[in-house]
Design a protein around this motif. Structure first.
Motif, PDB file in Angstrom:
ATOM      1  N   UNK A 255       1.233 -25.802   7.140  1.00  0.00           N
ATOM      2  CA  UNK A 255       0.199 -24.839   7.524  1.00  0.00           C
ATOM      3  C   UNK A 255       0.853 -23.495   7.822  1.00  0.00           C
ATOM      4  N   UNK A 256       0.298 -22.452   7.249  1.00  0.00           N
ATOM      5  CA  UNK A 256       0.767 -21.090   7.492  1.00  0.00           C
ATOM      6  C   UNK A 256      -0.277 -20.395   8.371  1.00  0.00           C
ATOM      7  N   UNK A 257       0.169 -19.895   9.490  1.00  0.00           N
ATOM      8  CA  UNK A 257      -0.769 -19.252  10.415  1.00  0.00           C
ATOM      9  C   UNK A 257      -1.339 -18.003   9.768  1.00  0.00           C
ATOM     10  N   UNK A 258      -2.500 -17.613  10.231  1.00  0.00           N
ATOM     11  CA  UNK A 258      -3.196 -16.469   9.624  1.00  0.00           C
ATOM     12  C   UNK A 258      -2.420 -15.173   9.811  1.00  0.00           C
ATOM     13  N   UNK A 259      -1.674 -15.053  10.903  1.00  0.00           N
ATOM     14  CA  UNK A 259      -0.913 -13.828  11.130  1.00  0.00           C
ATOM     15  C   UNK A 259       0.138 -13.615  10.039  1.00  0.00           C
ATOM     16  N   UNK A 260       0.705 -14.695   9.483  1.00  0.00           N
ATOM     17  CA  UNK A 260       1.662 -14.582   8.373  1.00  0.00           C
ATOM     18  C   UNK A 260       0.949 -14.573   7.027  1.00  0.00           C
ATOM     19  N   UNK A 261      -0.068 -15.408   6.909  1.00  0.00           N
ATOM     20  CA  UNK A 261      -0.763 -15.527   5.631  1.00  0.00           C
ATOM     21  C   UNK A 261      -1.455 -14.235   5.241  1.00  0.00           C
ATOM     22  N   UNK A 262      -2.017 -13.544   6.224  1.00  0.00           N
ATOM     23  CA  UNK A 262      -2.766 -12.321   5.943  1.00  0.00           C
ATOM     24  C   UNK A 262      -2.034 -11.083   6.455  1.00  0.00           C
ATOM     25  N   UNK A 263      -0.695 -11.126   6.434  1.00  0.00           N
ATOM     26  CA  UNK A 263       0.083  -9.945   6.798  1.00  0.00           C
ATOM     27  C   UNK A 263      -0.154  -8.866   5.746  1.00  0.00           C
ATOM     28  N   UNK A 264      -0.353  -7.611   6.140  1.00  0.00           N
ATOM     29  CA  UNK A 264      -0.632  -6.553   5.155  1.00  0.00           C
ATOM     30  C   UNK A 264       0.510  -6.380   4.148  1.00  0.00           C
ATOM     31  N   UNK A 265       0.146  -6.222   2.882  1.00  0.00           N
ATOM     32  CA  UNK A 265       1.111  -6.012   1.815  1.00  0.00           C
ATOM     33  C   UNK A 265       1.123  -4.569   1.328  1.00  0.00           C
ATOM     34  N   UNK A 266       0.076  -3.844   1.614  1.00  0.00           N
ATOM     35  CA  UNK A 266       0.008  -2.424   1.264  1.00  0.00           C
ATOM     36  C   UNK A 266      -0.513  -1.647   2.480  1.00  0.00           C
ATOM     37  N   UNK A 267      -0.403  -0.338   2.388  1.00  0.00           N
ATOM     38  CA  UNK A 267      -0.893   0.487   3.494  1.00  0.00           C
ATOM     39  C   UNK A 267      -2.410   0.370   3.656  1.00  0.00           C
ATOM     40  N   UNK A 268      -3.125   0.049   2.605  1.00  0.00           N
ATOM     41  CA  UNK A 268      -4.579  -0.103   2.702  1.00  0.00           C
ATOM     42  C   UNK A 268      -4.964  -1.346   3.491  1.00  0.00           C
ATOM     43  N   UNK A 269      -4.070  -2.317   3.536  1.00  0.00           N
ATOM     44  CA  UNK A 269      -4.374  -3.547   4.268  1.00  0.00           C
ATOM     45  C   UNK A 269      -4.144  -3.412   5.775  1.00  0.00           C
ATOM     46  N   UNK A 270      -3.464  -2.382   6.204  1.00  0.00           N
ATOM     47  CA  UNK A 270      -3.179  -2.197   7.632  1.00  0.00           C
ATOM     48  C   UNK A 270      -4.474  -1.834   8.356  1.00  0.00           C
ATOM     49  N   UNK A 271      -4.750  -2.515   9.450  1.00  0.00           N
ATOM     50  CA  UNK A 271      -6.016  -2.357  10.174  1.00  0.00           C
ATOM     51  C   UNK A 271      -5.847  -1.350  11.314  1.00  0.00           C
ATOM     52  N   UNK A 272      -6.721  -0.363  11.343  1.00  0.00           N
ATOM     53  CA  UNK A 272      -6.826   0.526  12.496  1.00  0.00           C
ATOM     54  C   UNK A 272      -5.757   1.562  12.650  1.00  0.00           C
ATOM     55  N   UNK A 273      -4.900   1.815  11.629  1.00  0.00           N
ATOM     56  CA  UNK A 273      -3.832   2.808  11.744  1.00  0.00           C
ATOM     57  C   UNK A 273      -3.899   3.785  10.575  1.00  0.00           C
ATOM     58  N   UNK A 274      -5.086   4.258  10.244  1.00  0.00           N
ATOM     59  CA  UNK A 274      -5.269   5.102   9.070  1.00  0.00           C
ATOM     60  C   UNK A 274      -4.468   6.398   9.159  1.00  0.00           C
ATOM     61  N   UNK A 275      -4.384   6.990  10.313  1.00  0.00           N
ATOM     62  CA  UNK A 275      -3.669   8.263  10.450  1.00  0.00           C
ATOM     63  C   UNK A 275      -2.188   8.096  10.088  1.00  0.00           C
ATOM     64  N   UNK A 276      -1.575   7.008  10.568  1.00  0.00           N
ATOM     65  CA  UNK A 276      -0.153   6.791  10.306  1.00  0.00           C
ATOM     66  C   UNK A 276       0.081   6.425   8.840  1.00  0.00           C
ATOM     67  N   UNK A 277      -0.731   5.551   8.299  1.00  0.00           N
ATOM     68  CA  UNK A 277      -0.535   5.138   6.906  1.00  0.00           C
ATOM     69  C   UNK A 277      -0.758   6.305   5.943  1.00  0.00           C
ATOM     70  N   UNK A 278      -1.731   7.162   6.227  1.00  0.00           N
ATOM     71  CA  UNK A 278      -1.936   8.333   5.364  1.00  0.00           C
ATOM     72  C   UNK A 278      -0.752   9.286   5.441  1.00  0.00           C
ATOM     73  N   UNK A 279      -0.187   9.453   6.648  1.00  0.00           N
ATOM     74  CA  UNK A 279       0.983  10.327   6.795  1.00  0.00           C
ATOM     75  C   UNK A 279       2.169   9.798   5.998  1.00  0.00           C
ATOM     76  N   UNK A 280       2.409   8.496   6.066  1.00  0.00           N
ATOM     77  CA  UNK A 280       3.535   7.918   5.326  1.00  0.00           C
ATOM     78  C   UNK A 280       3.305   7.999   3.820  1.00  0.00           C
ATOM     79  N   UNK A 281       2.074   7.773   3.370  1.00  0.00           N
ATOM     80  CA  UNK A 281       1.769   7.892   1.941  1.00  0.00           C
ATOM     81  C   UNK A 281       2.054   9.306   1.438  1.00  0.00           C
ATOM     82  N   UNK A 282       1.613  10.298   2.175  1.00  0.00           N
ATOM     83  CA  UNK A 282       1.837  11.687   1.759  1.00  0.00           C
ATOM     84  C   UNK A 282       3.316  12.047   1.804  1.00  0.00           C
ATOM     85  N   UNK A 283       4.036  11.509   2.798  1.00  0.00           N
ATOM     86  CA  UNK A 283       5.463  11.806   2.874  1.00  0.00           C
ATOM     87  C   UNK A 283       6.211  11.239   1.668  1.00  0.00           C
ATOM     88  N   UNK A 284       5.832  10.033   1.221  1.00  0.00           N
ATOM     89  CA  UNK A 284       6.470   9.435   0.043  1.00  0.00           C
ATOM     90  C   UNK A 284       6.096  10.209  -1.213  1.00  0.00           C
TER      91      UNK A 284
END
Length: 620
Positions: A4-33
């Motif tokens: 059994x794989x716990x949900x915290x590992x199974x549904x770990x974000x793989x892209x910046x769009x999957x990150x929950x509730x941190x849109x400001x930070x993920x957008x900043x990192x996307x633009x920096x790249x």
């Protein structure tokens, strides 16, 4: 049994769009790249379970990807994770520095993720400074920590800092809804909302709770199952308690609290939740602020309906009471009694029962009306205690019936007193008694046409009116007699030299003063009593001196000084007492209102208090 794989590992974000509730930070990192504007050292700080390590891994893969990279490429040889909690020595940092010098074999960058970086020792931080400031062009450092304040300033100044925020209840609930759909679980929206609240802003905690509740209830996730498994008080508990409070139903409220305690809940948790419930009701009083509630639509409707049954003044007072109970709960010796007392006070806010009448009770004069038997008994007592001398002349005119009253009116006339005893059915008779045995008696003069009568002492009623000698103004003799009496009155002077003037102390005066203040308070005259307590009276001979900060208090005391002086003169047996009231605006500084002012005033009397405060590190 499958792994059994716990949900915290199974549904770990793989892209910046999957990150929950941190849109400001993920957008900043996307633009920096995208703009090739990425710093050589990044610091991710924030509470647990909000996506710091996940964003670091996503960033490490994104900067190594190009158009030829496979989607499932993880760049395991380019990403190095170091746990600073167990590798916090100088030697560990030196090994890291040696590895940094080697360029990557695959990809463009080597990314070093140091988790819990605040656990590094002081020497390790200092050894890491030079490499962190000027690393090789192929090396990027990503530091993650939950306690930014423990990192030395020289490290902070070399990093680009990203502060991760707590995930809101709404965002966490939406993410749990998606996971429940993917897992094929029928989940009640209110149940997922309770899980999101219990996680307290951490997505990893929310997924862990979700796995536990699913194991308990299976494929159907209800609000009841969640509350039972998590051992939390749901909204219905507080809705029911508020209904009991609004109905002033103290017995049912105490029974409900006893049931809550029997289920293993803490009284502190209950009273804190009740205060939050009152806050939510206040938020629902106005429709524009309803969106501040982080609850489902069904629960919002319940909050709105109950908020319409409450008044704003009630909610403000209820929040204050519940919050005070919350603050004093830990220091209370009898915590259950504290909460029960708070609940009884809450249920009494809107109570509109019979109130106590604190006004002085006035006994009507009809209370003193005597029956004929009581009147004869009072007459016999009067004759036994007062020697009565009958006059030789009295009018025979009938007297109208008069109600019996015990309000004697005493007037002295030529050192003698005439007692007029009348009955409703008998003619009036004048009975004279002497105040002192050595004083001559003065007989009443009546017109010659009035016949003489002899009163019967057996029918005397207790109507006692001590009046002055009556003079007829219809005869010459009467006019002459009246003129003689007026001249004698002018010659008479009131002798006040023999009134008592016993000496008394200031302590005795202050004790009598306090006794009078207590007497006023018991009668319900609170304002004048508080004015008399505002300053300590000082004695100067027979003059009592008072100082007040404003003229209003002076005027109030001057209006009420008559009964006060009469009380003090009788109590202290000295009739030379007077009041001297002055207005001094500096008196306001004598009163200590705040805790600090009270402490300073106590410190003036006992300077050792400051030593005690410092020795035990006490706070006001």
């Amino acid at each position: 049994m499958e792994h059994f794989i716990v949900s915290a590992r199974k549904y770990r974000p793989q892209t910046f769009k999957d990150v929950v509730g941190q849109q400001a930070i993920t957008n900043t990192l996307e633009n920096a790249i995208a703009n090739n504007h990425l710093a050589q050292a990044l610091l991710f700080c924030g509470p647990r379970g909000v996506g710091k390590t996940s964003c670091a891994r996503i960033l490490a893969k994104r900067i190594n990807q190009d158009e030829n990279t496979r989607p499932d490429e993880d760049f395991a040889f380019n990403i190095f994770e170091l746990d600073a909690a167990s590798n916090n020595s100088v030697d560990d940092i030196r090994n890291l520095i040696d590895q940094v010098r080697i360029p990557p074999q695959v990809g463009t960058y080597k990314v070093y993720i140091i988790d819990e970086v605040h656990m590094l020792s002081q020497a390790a931080f200092n050894a890491f400074l030079k490499t962190l400031e000027e690393p090789p062009k192929h090396a990027i450092f990503i530091l993650a920590t939950t306690e930014k304040h423990k990192i030395i300033p020289t490290i902070l100044s070399r990093c680009q800092i990203f502060d991760f925020k707590r995930i809101t209840v709404t965002d966490a609930r939406k993410h749990l809804v998606q996971i429940a759909q993917e897992e094929g679980i029928e989940a009640d929206e209110e149940a997922l909302h309770i899980i999101a609240q219990k996680a307290d802003g951490a997505m990893r905690d929310a997924l862990s709770i979700f796995d536990r509740v699913v194991s308990f209830s299976g494929k159907t996730l209800s609000r009841k199952a969640v509350t039972e498994n998590l051992n939390v008080l749901d909204y219905d508990t507080y809705f029911t308690a508020t209904d009991h409070i609004l109905k002033n139903d103290i017995p049912q409220l105490l029974l409900q609290f006893n049931d809550i305690l029997s289920r293993g809940f803490d009284g502190h948790h209950f009273i804190a939740g009740l205060a939050s419930h009152f806050r939510d009701l206040m938020v629902c009083k106005n429709p524009p602020t309803i969106h501040l509630l982080e609850v489902g639509d069904g629960t919002k409707k319940k909050y709105y309906e109950q908020s319409q049954q409450t008044e704003l003044a009630f909610l403000l007072k209820a929040i204050d009471m519940a919050n005070s109970c919350d603050l004093t709960y830990k220091t209370s010796r009898n915590q259950r009694l504290l909460v029960e007392l708070c609940l009884m006070q809450l249920a009494s806010i809107t109570y509109d029962g019979e109130k106590k009448n604190d006004q002085p009770f006035i006994i009507p004069p009809s209370f003193y009306k005597l029956s004929p038997e009581s009147a004869q008994k009072a007459d016999r007592t009067l004759k036994a205690s007062v020697p009565i001398t009958k006059t030789t002349e009295a009018p025979t005119q009938p007297v109208a019936p008069i109600e019996t009253s015990v309000q004697p009116a005493i007037e002295k006339e030529e050192n003698s007193v005439a007692i007029n005893v009348t009955t409703p059915a008998q003619p009036a008779a004048h009975i004279e008694t002497s105040v002192q045995p050595t004083v001559e008696k003065t007989h009443t003069e009546t017109p010659p046409e009035a016949p003489k009568t002899t009163p019967k002492p057996d029918v005397v009623q207790p109507k006692i009116a001590i009046t002055k000698e009556r003079i007829s103004g219809l005869s010459i003799k009467g006019l002459q007699r009246k003129k003689e009496l007026e001249e004698k009155r002018k010659e008479q002077k009131v002798d006040v030299t023999n009134l008592p003037k016993e000496p008394f102390t200031e302590i005795a005066m202050q004790a009598a003063w306090k006794e009078y203040v207590v007497k006023l308070s018991n009668r319900g005259e609170k304002i004048i009593a508080s004015n008399l307590e505002a300053d300590t009276p000082k004695l100067d001979g027979t003059i009592i001196k008072l100082e007040y900060p404003n003229a209003t208090m002076k005027v109030e005391v001057e209006r009420a000084q008559g009964p006060l002086l009469e009380f003090l003169k009788r109590k202290l047996n000295n009739y030379d007492i007077t009041l001297d009231i002055i207005v001094n605006e500096e008196v306001q500084r004598k009163y200590a209102y705040t805790p600090q002012e009270k402490y300073d005033k106590l410190k003036e009397y006992n300077p050792d208090l400051e030593i005690l405060k410092r020795a035990f590190d006490l706070e006001l």
